[in-house]
Motif scaffolding. Structure first.
Motif, PDB file in Angstrom:
ATOM      1  N   ARG A  84      16.850   6.512   8.462  1.00 56.12           N
ATOM      2  CA  ARG A  84      17.332   6.331   9.832  1.00 56.12           C
ATOM      3  C   ARG A  84      18.860   6.241   9.868  1.00 56.12           C
ATOM      4  NH1 ARG A  84      13.343   5.783  13.505  1.00 56.12           N
ATOM      5  NH2 ARG A  84      11.303   5.128  12.779  1.00 56.12           N
ATOM      6  N   ARG A  85      19.470   5.558   8.868  1.00 53.89           N
ATOM      7  CA  ARG A  85      20.929   5.495   8.801  1.00 53.89           C
ATOM      8  C   ARG A  85      21.526   6.877   8.587  1.00 53.89           C
ATOM      9  NH1 ARG A  85      21.746   1.566   4.391  1.00 53.89           N
ATOM     10  NH2 ARG A  85      19.866   0.501   4.979  1.00 53.89           N
ATOM     11  N   SER A  86      20.916   7.665   7.709  1.00 56.97           N
ATOM     12  CA  SER A  86      21.453   8.999   7.439  1.00 56.97           C
ATOM     13  C   SER A  86      21.357   9.886   8.676  1.00 56.97           C
ATOM     14  CB  SER A  86      20.746   9.649   6.250  1.00 56.97           C
ATOM     15  OG  SER A  86      19.448  10.067   6.577  1.00 56.97           O
ATOM     16  N   LEU A  87      20.368   9.626   9.524  1.00 60.42           N
ATOM     17  CA  LEU A  87      20.190  10.432  10.732  1.00 60.42           C
ATOM     18  C   LEU A  87      21.113  10.005  11.874  1.00 60.42           C
ATOM     19  CD1 LEU A  87      16.294  10.746  10.749  1.00 60.42           C
ATOM     20  CD2 LEU A  87      17.977  12.434   9.961  1.00 60.42           C
ATOM     21  N   THR A  88      21.792   8.879  11.700  1.00 60.98           N
ATOM     22  CA  THR A  88      22.680   8.411  12.769  1.00 60.98           C
ATOM     23  C   THR A  88      24.150   8.478  12.369  1.00 60.98           C
ATOM     24  OG1 THR A  88      22.442   6.120  12.026  1.00 60.98           O
ATOM     25  CG2 THR A  88      20.935   6.876  13.760  1.00 60.98           C
ATOM     26  N   GLN A  89      24.455   9.131  11.253  1.00 60.26           N
ATOM     27  CA  GLN A  89      25.855   9.278  10.852  1.00 60.26           C
ATOM     28  C   GLN A  89      26.610  10.114  11.877  1.00 60.26           C
ATOM     29  OE1 GLN A  89      26.056  11.008   6.978  1.00 60.26           O
ATOM     30  NE2 GLN A  89      25.598   9.104   5.939  1.00 60.26           N
ATOM     31  N   ALA A  90      27.941   9.956  11.857  1.00 64.73           N
ATOM     32  CA  ALA A  90      28.778  10.731  12.775  1.00 64.73           C
ATOM     33  C   ALA A  90      28.778  12.199  12.360  1.00 64.73           C
ATOM     34  CB  ALA A  90      30.198  10.190  12.776  1.00 64.73           C
ATOM     35  N   GLY A  91      28.738  13.067  13.337  1.00 61.14           N
ATOM     36  CA  GLY A  91      28.832  14.503  13.089  1.00 61.14           C
ATOM     37  C   GLY A  91      27.514  15.128  12.682  1.00 61.14           C
ATOM     38  N   ALA A  92      27.194  16.235  13.302  1.00 61.93           N
ATOM     39  CA  ALA A  92      25.939  16.934  13.025  1.00 61.93           C
ATOM     40  C   ALA A  92      25.866  17.407  11.583  1.00 61.93           C
ATOM     41  CB  ALA A  92      25.760  18.110  13.984  1.00 61.93           C
ATOM     42  N   GLU A  93      26.995  17.913  11.035  1.00 61.15           N
ATOM     43  CA  GLU A  93      26.992  18.397   9.653  1.00 61.15           C
ATOM     44  C   GLU A  93      26.733  17.255   8.682  1.00 61.15           C
ATOM     45  OE1 GLU A  93      30.382  20.742   8.586  1.00 61.15           O
ATOM     46  OE2 GLU A  93      30.105  22.090  10.278  1.00 61.15           O
ATOM     47  N   GLY A  94      27.354  16.120   8.908  1.00 58.07           N
ATOM     48  CA  GLY A  94      27.135  14.960   8.040  1.00 58.07           C
ATOM     49  C   GLY A  94      25.705  14.493   8.068  1.00 58.07           C
ATOM     50  N   ARG A  95      25.103  14.465   9.259  1.00 63.00           N
ATOM     51  CA  ARG A  95      23.697  14.054   9.386  1.00 63.00           C
ATOM     52  C   ARG A  95      22.786  15.041   8.676  1.00 63.00           C
ATOM     53  NH1 ARG A  95      25.333  12.885  14.691  1.00 63.00           N
ATOM     54  NH2 ARG A  95      24.413  14.817  15.450  1.00 63.00           N
ATOM     55  N   ALA A  96      23.041  16.320   8.880  1.00 60.68           N
ATOM     56  CA  ALA A  96      22.187  17.348   8.271  1.00 60.68           C
ATOM     57  C   ALA A  96      22.264  17.280   6.754  1.00 60.68           C
ATOM     58  CB  ALA A  96      22.592  18.736   8.773  1.00 60.68           C
ATOM     59  N   GLU A  97      23.481  17.172   6.220  1.00 58.00           N
ATOM     60  CA  GLU A  97      23.635  17.108   4.759  1.00 58.00           C
ATOM     61  C   GLU A  97      23.005  15.841   4.205  1.00 58.00           C
ATOM     62  OE1 GLU A  97      27.026  17.214   1.247  1.00 58.00           O
ATOM     63  OE2 GLU A  97      27.659  17.276   3.342  1.00 58.00           O
ATOM     64  N   SER A  98      23.233  14.724   4.859  1.00 63.51           N
ATOM     65  CA  SER A  98      22.667  13.457   4.407  1.00 63.51           C
ATOM     66  C   SER A  98      21.137  13.499   4.432  1.00 63.51           C
ATOM     67  CB  SER A  98      23.187  12.329   5.296  1.00 63.51           C
ATOM     68  OG  SER A  98      22.709  11.099   4.861  1.00 63.51           O
ATOM     69  N   ALA A  99      20.578  14.037   5.494  1.00 60.12           N
ATOM     70  CA  ALA A  99      19.116  14.119   5.597  1.00 60.12           C
ATOM     71  C   ALA A  99      18.542  15.064   4.541  1.00 60.12           C
ATOM     72  CB  ALA A  99      18.715  14.569   7.001  1.00 60.12           C
ATOM     73  N   ALA A 100      19.229  16.169   4.256  1.00 54.09           N
ATOM     74  CA  ALA A 100      18.752  17.104   3.228  1.00 54.09           C
ATOM     75  C   ALA A 100      18.786  16.458   1.848  1.00 54.09           C
ATOM     76  CB  ALA A 100      19.591  18.377   3.245  1.00 54.09           C
ATOM     77  N   LEU A 101      19.851  15.723   1.547  1.00 51.64           N
ATOM     78  CA  LEU A 101      19.928  15.028   0.265  1.00 51.64           C
ATOM     79  C   LEU A 101      18.851  13.959   0.154  1.00 51.64           C
ATOM     80  CD1 LEU A 101      23.806  14.713  -0.135  1.00 51.64           C
ATOM     81  CD2 LEU A 101      22.255  16.164  -1.474  1.00 51.64           C
ATOM     82  N   TYR A 102      18.626  13.265   1.241  1.00 56.55           N
ATOM     83  CA  TYR A 102      17.568  12.257   1.279  1.00 56.55           C
ATOM     84  C   TYR A 102      16.216  12.911   0.999  1.00 56.55           C
ATOM     85  CZ  TYR A 102      14.508   8.590   2.942  1.00 56.55           C
ATOM     86  OH  TYR A 102      13.521   7.650   3.018  1.00 56.55           O
ATOM     87  N   ALA A 103      15.957  14.052   1.641  1.00 56.22           N
ATOM     88  CA  ALA A 103      14.682  14.755   1.438  1.00 56.22           C
ATOM     89  C   ALA A 103      14.515  15.176  -0.015  1.00 56.22           C
ATOM     90  CB  ALA A 103      14.597  15.965   2.362  1.00 56.22           C
ATOM     91  N   GLU A 104      15.589  15.684  -0.627  1.00 60.87           N
ATOM     92  CA  GLU A 104      15.517  16.072  -2.037  1.00 60.87           C
ATOM     93  C   GLU A 104      15.199  14.870  -2.919  1.00 60.87           C
ATOM     94  OE1 GLU A 104      18.532  18.541  -3.840  1.00 60.87           O
ATOM     95  OE2 GLU A 104      18.959  19.454  -1.893  1.00 60.87           O
ATOM     96  N   TYR A 105      15.861  13.757  -2.655  1.00 56.97           N
ATOM     97  CA  TYR A 105      15.586  12.554  -3.440  1.00 56.97           C
ATOM     98  C   TYR A 105      14.130  12.122  -3.256  1.00 56.97           C
ATOM     99  CZ  TYR A 105      15.192   7.832  -5.016  1.00 56.97           C
ATOM    100  OH  TYR A 105      14.743   6.713  -5.652  1.00 56.97           O
ATOM    101  N   ALA A 106      13.648  12.141  -2.020  1.00 59.35           N
ATOM    102  CA  ALA A 106      12.271  11.729  -1.763  1.00 59.35           C
ATOM    103  C   ALA A 106      11.286  12.617  -2.530  1.00 59.35           C
ATOM    104  CB  ALA A 106      11.978  11.766  -0.258  1.00 59.35           C
ATOM    105  N   MET A 107      11.582  13.919  -2.610  1.00 56.05           N
ATOM    106  CA  MET A 107      10.714  14.826  -3.373  1.00 56.05           C
ATOM    107  C   MET A 107      10.795  14.521  -4.869  1.00 56.05           C
ATOM    108  SD  MET A 107      11.115  18.433  -1.412  1.00 56.05           S
ATOM    109  CE  MET A 107      11.384  18.415   0.338  1.00 56.05           C
ATOM    110  N   ASP A 108      12.010  14.248  -5.367  1.00 56.76           N
ATOM    111  CA  ASP A 108      12.160  13.858  -6.781  1.00 56.76           C
ATOM    112  C   ASP A 108      11.367  12.588  -7.063  1.00 56.76           C
ATOM    113  OD1 ASP A 108      13.839  15.997  -7.295  1.00 56.76           O
ATOM    114  OD2 ASP A 108      15.688  14.809  -7.125  1.00 56.76           O
ATOM    115  N   PHE A 109      11.430  11.641  -6.145  1.00 53.32           N
ATOM    116  CA  PHE A 109      10.702  10.391  -6.311  1.00 53.32           C
ATOM    117  C   PHE A 109       9.195  10.650  -6.318  1.00 53.32           C
ATOM    118  CE2 PHE A 109       8.748   6.436  -5.072  1.00 53.32           C
ATOM    119  CZ  PHE A 109       9.408   5.516  -5.866  1.00 53.32           C
ATOM    120  N   ALA A 110       8.735  11.543  -5.457  1.00 51.87           N
ATOM    121  CA  ALA A 110       7.312  11.873  -5.405  1.00 51.87           C
ATOM    122  C   ALA A 110       6.847  12.491  -6.724  1.00 51.87           C
ATOM    123  CB  ALA A 110       7.029  12.821  -4.238  1.00 51.87           C
TER     124      ALA A 110
END
Length: 143
Positions: free
Chosen positions: A85-111
């Protein structure tokens, strides 16, 4: 003793279903799906239902170890949700998109790592069950 071959059949089928869903949804996403927001809402509801189930499990487990594991999983998931939720509320659309993509990659690595751990636990359980309940043939040889 039941044979160890079917020991985890139900969980394996559940994992196969969930993995199949993940594959389909990611492929649809990459293909430019149109129903993304609706599907995201459905997945959030399923996620919340699973958290509720974990809370119930933690309260009603027969063994303290299982209750503790359910509680740890619930705590981990709540922390990860806050991070997402924090990554999705960062300033700037590019920052949110990059943060969410990195989060998704980490979540897949964790899985992936969680699947490895689950396999280690299943193999350990199967070995322990074999030693706790030797087959009749093995029992006859020992006599």
């Amino acid at each position: 003793m039941e044979g160890t071959s079917g020991m985890f059949s139900a969980k394996l089928r559940e994992m196969e279903r969930e993995y199949g869903t993940m594959q389909r949804e990611l492929r649809r996403l990459e293909a430019g799906r149109e129903d993304g927001p609706r599907e995201l809402e459905r997945i959030w509801r399923a996620y919340q239902a699973q958290l509720t189930h974990l809370e119930q499990t933690a309260r009603s487990c027969r063994t303290p170890a299982m209750a503790h594991m359910a509680d740890l999983q619930r705590e981990y998931e709540q922390k990860m949700e806050r991070m997402l939720r924090r990554s999705l509320t960062q300033a700037g659309a590019e920052g949110r998109a990059e943060s969410a993509a990195l989060y998704a990659e980490y979540a897949m690595d964790f899985a992936i790592q969680a699947m490895r751990y689950a396999l280690m636990a299943a193999l350990s359980a199967a070995q322990l069950e074999k030693s706790a309940y030797p087959s009749e043939a093995e029992g006859e040889e020992v006599r």
